[in-house]
Design a protein around this motif. Sequence first.
Motif, short mmCIF file in Angstrom:
data_model
loop_
_atom_site.label_atom_id
_atom_site.label_comp_id
_atom_site.label_asym_id
_atom_site.label_seq_id
_atom_site.Cartn_x
_atom_site.Cartn_y
_atom_site.Cartn_z
N TYR A 39 0.84 -1.20 0.00
CA TYR A 39 0.00 0.00 0.00
C TYR A 39 0.88 1.25 0.00
N GLU A 41 0.38 5.52 0.53
CA GLU A 41 -0.49 6.65 0.85
C GLU A 41 0.24 7.91 0.45
N GLU A 59 3.58 1.07 2.84
CA GLU A 59 3.33 -0.04 3.74
C GLU A 59 3.74 -1.33 3.06
N GLU A 84 -2.36 2.20 -7.37
CA GLU A 84 -3.24 1.05 -7.60
C GLU A 84 -2.49 -0.28 -7.57
#
Length: 127
Positions: A39, A41, A59, A84
């Motif tokens: 992930y 952000e 992450e 994505e």
Amino acid sequence: MNPEGLLYSSEHEWVRRKGDHVVLGITDYAQQALGDIVYLEVPEEGTQVVADEAFAEVESVKAVSDIYSPVTGEIVKVNQKVIESPEIIHEDPYGKGWIVVIEMSDPSELDNLMTAEEYEEFTRELE
């Protein structure tokens, strides 16, 4: 595995200068240390960033780590493909795995970054 012509930070980000803009990503060293990235952000376009301050998070299966901006400026483009599909960073950290484009407010901040050779030496000392 650190391409010439890029500049590197001690926090393991790389930048490629294009006029008053820099393309930013994390280094091969960083992505290997993180393990499988699951992930990202990243703030939206228009966000102001400050040199040496965290502006995003990555992450992995091992940990959550901050991504630091090596320059002060404004995020003008976010790589939605990497948001994505963060595994792109593992496949091509210095190409398709770029994260953001920043319009610099003070290009002289690039003087604080390392060349490929200096970064290579820096990472050798970490091992």
